[in-house]
Motif scaffolding. Structure first.
Motif, PDB file in Angstrom:
ATOM      1  N   PRO A  75       0.807  -1.232   0.000  1.00  0.00           N
ATOM      2  CA  PRO A  75       0.000   0.000   0.000  1.00  0.00           C
ATOM      3  C   PRO A  75       0.834   1.272   0.000  1.00  0.00           C
ATOM      4  O   PRO A  75       0.470   2.256  -0.658  1.00  0.00           O
ATOM      5  CB  PRO A  75      -0.819  -0.122   1.290  1.00  0.00           C
ATOM      6  N   GLU A  76       1.974   1.282   0.708  1.00  0.00           N
ATOM      7  CA  GLU A  76       2.769   2.509   0.766  1.00  0.00           C
ATOM      8  C   GLU A  76       3.407   2.823  -0.585  1.00  0.00           C
ATOM      9  O   GLU A  76       3.612   3.999  -0.931  1.00  0.00           O
ATOM     10  CB  GLU A  76       3.840   2.408   1.854  1.00  0.00           C
ATOM     11  N   VAL A  77       3.701   1.784  -1.383  1.00  0.00           N
ATOM     12  CA  VAL A  77       4.217   2.014  -2.739  1.00  0.00           C
ATOM     13  C   VAL A  77       3.088   2.506  -3.637  1.00  0.00           C
ATOM     14  O   VAL A  77       3.260   3.457  -4.418  1.00  0.00           O
ATOM     15  CB  VAL A  77       4.853   0.730  -3.303  1.00  0.00           C
ATOM     16  N   LEU A  78       1.933   1.883  -3.530  1.00  0.00           N
ATOM     17  CA  LEU A  78       0.777   2.323  -4.322  1.00  0.00           C
ATOM     18  C   LEU A  78       0.435   3.785  -4.037  1.00  0.00           C
ATOM     19  O   LEU A  78       0.067   4.531  -4.947  1.00  0.00           O
ATOM     20  CB  LEU A  78      -0.435   1.440  -4.009  1.00  0.00           C
ATOM     21  N   GLU A  79       0.580   4.189  -2.790  1.00  0.00           N
ATOM     22  CA  GLU A  79       0.257   5.573  -2.435  1.00  0.00           C
ATOM     23  C   GLU A  79       1.180   6.540  -3.167  1.00  0.00           C
ATOM     24  O   GLU A  79       0.726   7.568  -3.697  1.00  0.00           O
ATOM     25  CB  GLU A  79       0.374   5.759  -0.921  1.00  0.00           C
ATOM     26  N   VAL A  80       2.466   6.207  -3.240  1.00  0.00           N
ATOM     27  CA  VAL A  80       3.411   7.055  -3.979  1.00  0.00           C
ATOM     28  C   VAL A  80       3.052   7.067  -5.460  1.00  0.00           C
ATOM     29  O   VAL A  80       3.049   8.127  -6.108  1.00  0.00           O
ATOM     30  CB  VAL A  80       4.858   6.559  -3.765  1.00  0.00           C
ATOM     31  N   TRP A  81       2.740   5.908  -6.005  1.00  0.00           N
ATOM     32  CA  TRP A  81       2.417   5.819  -7.430  1.00  0.00           C
ATOM     33  C   TRP A  81       1.132   6.570  -7.780  1.00  0.00           C
ATOM     34  O   TRP A  81       0.954   6.997  -8.927  1.00  0.00           O
ATOM     35  CB  TRP A  81       2.282   4.356  -7.840  1.00  0.00           C
ATOM     36  N   SER A  82       0.234   6.699  -6.809  1.00  0.00           N
ATOM     37  CA  SER A  82      -1.060   7.334  -7.092  1.00  0.00           C
ATOM     38  C   SER A  82      -0.978   8.859  -7.098  1.00  0.00           C
ATOM     39  O   SER A  82      -1.904   9.529  -7.550  1.00  0.00           O
ATOM     40  CB  SER A  82      -2.091   6.896  -6.048  1.00  0.00           C
ATOM     41  N   ARG A  83       0.140   9.417  -6.597  1.00  0.00           N
ATOM     42  CA  ARG A  83       0.275  10.868  -6.594  1.00  0.00           C
ATOM     43  C   ARG A  83       0.409  11.384  -8.021  1.00  0.00           C
ATOM     44  O   ARG A  83       1.111  10.786  -8.836  1.00  0.00           O
ATOM     45  CB  ARG A  83       1.511  11.285  -5.785  1.00  0.00           C
ATOM     46  N   LEU A 139      10.783   0.972  -2.177  1.00  0.00           N
ATOM     47  CA  LEU A 139      10.968  -0.159  -3.082  1.00  0.00           C
ATOM     48  C   LEU A 139      11.998  -1.156  -2.555  1.00  0.00           C
ATOM     49  O   LEU A 139      11.917  -2.356  -2.835  1.00  0.00           O
ATOM     50  CB  LEU A 139      11.387   0.331  -4.472  1.00  0.00           C
ATOM     51  N   GLY A 140      12.977  -0.666  -1.793  1.00  0.00           N
ATOM     52  CA  GLY A 140      14.033  -1.556  -1.311  1.00  0.00           C
ATOM     53  C   GLY A 140      13.579  -2.550  -0.268  1.00  0.00           C
ATOM     54  O   GLY A 140      14.295  -3.526   0.001  1.00  0.00           O
ATOM     55  N   GLY A 141      12.411  -2.343   0.324  1.00  0.00           N
ATOM     56  CA  GLY A 141      11.950  -3.261   1.357  1.00  0.00           C
ATOM     57  C   GLY A 141      12.597  -2.949   2.695  1.00  0.00           C
ATOM     58  O   GLY A 141      13.288  -1.949   2.868  1.00  0.00           O
ATOM     59  N   ASP A 142      12.365  -3.837   3.669  1.00  0.00           N
ATOM     60  CA  ASP A 142      12.774  -3.546   5.045  1.00  0.00           C
ATOM     61  C   ASP A 142      13.791  -4.534   5.605  1.00  0.00           C
ATOM     62  O   ASP A 142      13.990  -4.597   6.817  1.00  0.00           O
ATOM     63  CB  ASP A 142      11.537  -3.510   5.949  1.00  0.00           C
ATOM     64  N   ALA A 188      13.105 -12.294  -4.361  1.00  0.00           N
ATOM     65  CA  ALA A 188      13.502 -11.176  -3.512  1.00  0.00           C
ATOM     66  C   ALA A 188      12.571 -11.179  -2.295  1.00  0.00           C
ATOM     67  O   ALA A 188      11.406 -10.816  -2.405  1.00  0.00           O
ATOM     68  CB  ALA A 188      13.408  -9.854  -4.273  1.00  0.00           C
ATOM     69  N   PRO A 189      13.062 -11.613  -1.136  1.00  0.00           N
ATOM     70  CA  PRO A 189      12.158 -11.809   0.007  1.00  0.00           C
ATOM     71  C   PRO A 189      11.508 -10.537   0.523  1.00  0.00           C
ATOM     72  O   PRO A 189      10.446 -10.588   1.143  1.00  0.00           O
ATOM     73  CB  PRO A 189      13.063 -12.444   1.070  1.00  0.00           C
ATOM     74  N   ALA A 190      12.131  -9.360   0.263  1.00  0.00           N
ATOM     75  CA  ALA A 190      11.555  -8.098   0.726  1.00  0.00           C
ATOM     76  C   ALA A 190      10.834  -7.344  -0.386  1.00  0.00           C
ATOM     77  O   ALA A 190      10.536  -6.162  -0.251  1.00  0.00           O
ATOM     78  CB  ALA A 190      12.658  -7.210   1.319  1.00  0.00           C
ATOM     79  N   GLU A 191      10.543  -8.028  -1.473  1.00  0.00           N
ATOM     80  CA  GLU A 191       9.914  -7.432  -2.656  1.00  0.00           C
ATOM     81  C   GLU A 191       8.535  -6.845  -2.325  1.00  0.00           C
ATOM     82  O   GLU A 191       7.633  -7.566  -1.899  1.00  0.00           O
ATOM     83  CB  GLU A 191       9.782  -8.517  -3.728  1.00  0.00           C
ATOM     84  N   PRO A 192       8.333  -5.497  -2.517  1.00  0.00           N
ATOM     85  CA  PRO A 192       7.031  -4.905  -2.227  1.00  0.00           C
ATOM     86  C   PRO A 192       6.121  -4.736  -3.450  1.00  0.00           C
ATOM     87  O   PRO A 192       4.963  -4.351  -3.299  1.00  0.00           O
ATOM     88  CB  PRO A 192       7.410  -3.530  -1.674  1.00  0.00           C
ATOM     89  N   VAL A 193       6.640  -4.984  -4.654  1.00  0.00           N
ATOM     90  CA  VAL A 193       5.840  -4.803  -5.862  1.00  0.00           C
ATOM     91  C   VAL A 193       5.300  -6.156  -6.352  1.00  0.00           C
ATOM     92  O   VAL A 193       4.114  -6.282  -6.666  1.00  0.00           O
ATOM     93  CB  VAL A 193       6.663  -4.102  -6.965  1.00  0.00           C
ATOM     94  N   TYR A 194       6.162  -7.141  -6.419  1.00  0.00           N
ATOM     95  CA  TYR A 194       5.751  -8.514  -6.751  1.00  0.00           C
ATOM     96  C   TYR A 194       6.208  -9.424  -5.614  1.00  0.00           C
ATOM     97  O   TYR A 194       7.171 -10.172  -5.742  1.00  0.00           O
ATOM     98  CB  TYR A 194       6.350  -8.958  -8.083  1.00  0.00           C
TER      99      TYR A 194
END
Length: 290
Positions: A152-160, A181-184, A239-245
């Motif tokens: 959701p936090e990536v989608l929020e940036v993309w929606s701006r 995008l780098g994950g945590d 990629a274990p921390a992948e937030p997009v896929y």
């Protein structure tokens, strides 16, 4: 290292750069949506160039390539054909191809439509262009559209809405985007990221963000049957921390693309920070050596 512009369509010229021995097997790097070829960090390119003639390039509407979408819109499938035109222009009959994010989808289009041009394929941070469901270890199945979605936090940036900012404000936005995008799982280096984006902006000649690929037509991308018949050696990077896929997208690739091996790069997200350069390069080189 050599640079060259390649004409891929009427009025469309793409910037390309080659590193490594001219007589080594070619390795084509295909970046993601809106990303210049400089999105592949120099240090990673240099590791790959120890054994390959590495080719990176700017997609249309990125970097030094032609920005023409507003006057002449194109479908995303055209970007895969651009990659073939680059190989043609550089005299490469067959190449190892490494694609990240949208670049991983374009690499799948090459697997499906131009398998004779590929020595191998490596897919990073991408989703399968297939309608086949993912089969879980317990045997249950999930349709592709129901696999984990973008964080959701990536989608929020993309929606701006895209906006023209001053240089430093644009750099702030890009650094924050890459942090997400780098994950945590890996430490984030904001100065390294800012320096990389300064290089991208200097290379491009301006800091206007490219939105063409987000607006391009995604139709005609699915290749279920062709990928199920794949005969090109293919590697999918987990990629274990992948937030997009997020997982299990990479394992889904391993199921729907015939003969695909799956390898994990510890801590990796949807980015290429310094800690992943060595393990990612090692995985790619081990694959291309096979």
């Amino acid at each position: 290292m050599s640079e060259r512009f390649v004409d891929v369509a009427p009025g469309v010229r793409l910037w390309t750069q080659q590193r490594g021995p001219a007589d080594a097997p070619a390795l084509l790097l295909v970046m993601g949506a809106g990303a210049s070829g400089l999105g592949w960090p120099d240090a990673l390119v240099d590791l790959l160039a120890t054994r390959h003639r590495v080719i990176r390039y700017d997609h249309r509407d990125t970097g030094r390539s032609t920005w023409s979408f507003d006057e002449d819109p194109y479908p995303l499938t055209a970007l895969a054909e651009d990659a073939v035109r680059i190989l043609d222009a550089l005299g490469v009959a067959r190449a190892h191809v490494v694609g990240m994010s949208l670049g991983g989808m374009l690499t799948q289009l090459l697997l499906a439509d131009h398998p004779d041009r590929l020595l191998s394929a490596t897919l990073i941070g991408t989703g399968a262009l297939s309608e086949l469901p993912y089969t879980h270890p317990d045997g249950t199945r999930t349709p592709p559209e129901e696999l984990p979605a973008v964080a959701p936090e990536v989608l929020e940036v993309w929606s701006r809405p895209a906006e023209q900012r001053g240089l430093e404000a644009e750099l702030d936005q890009r650094v924050e985007h890459w942090r997400l995008l780098g994950g945590d799982l890996l430490p984030f280096d904001p100065e390294y990221t800012r320096d990389l984006e300064r290089k991208v902006i200097a290379h491009t000649g301006h800091h206007t963000p490219s939105t063409a690929h987000a607006r391009a037509d995604y139709a005609g991308m699915v290749r279920t049957e062709q990928l199920a018949r794949n005969a090109v050696p293919t590697l999918a990077v987990v990629a274990p921390a992948e937030p997009v896929y997020p997982p299990p997208h990479a394992h889904h690739l391993g199921q729907v693309i015939r003969g695909t091996r799956v390898v994990e790069v510890p801590g990796m997200g949807h980015a290429l920070p310094r800690p992943v350069h060595a393990p990612l390069a090692a995985a790619i080189l081990e694959h291309t050596d096979r």
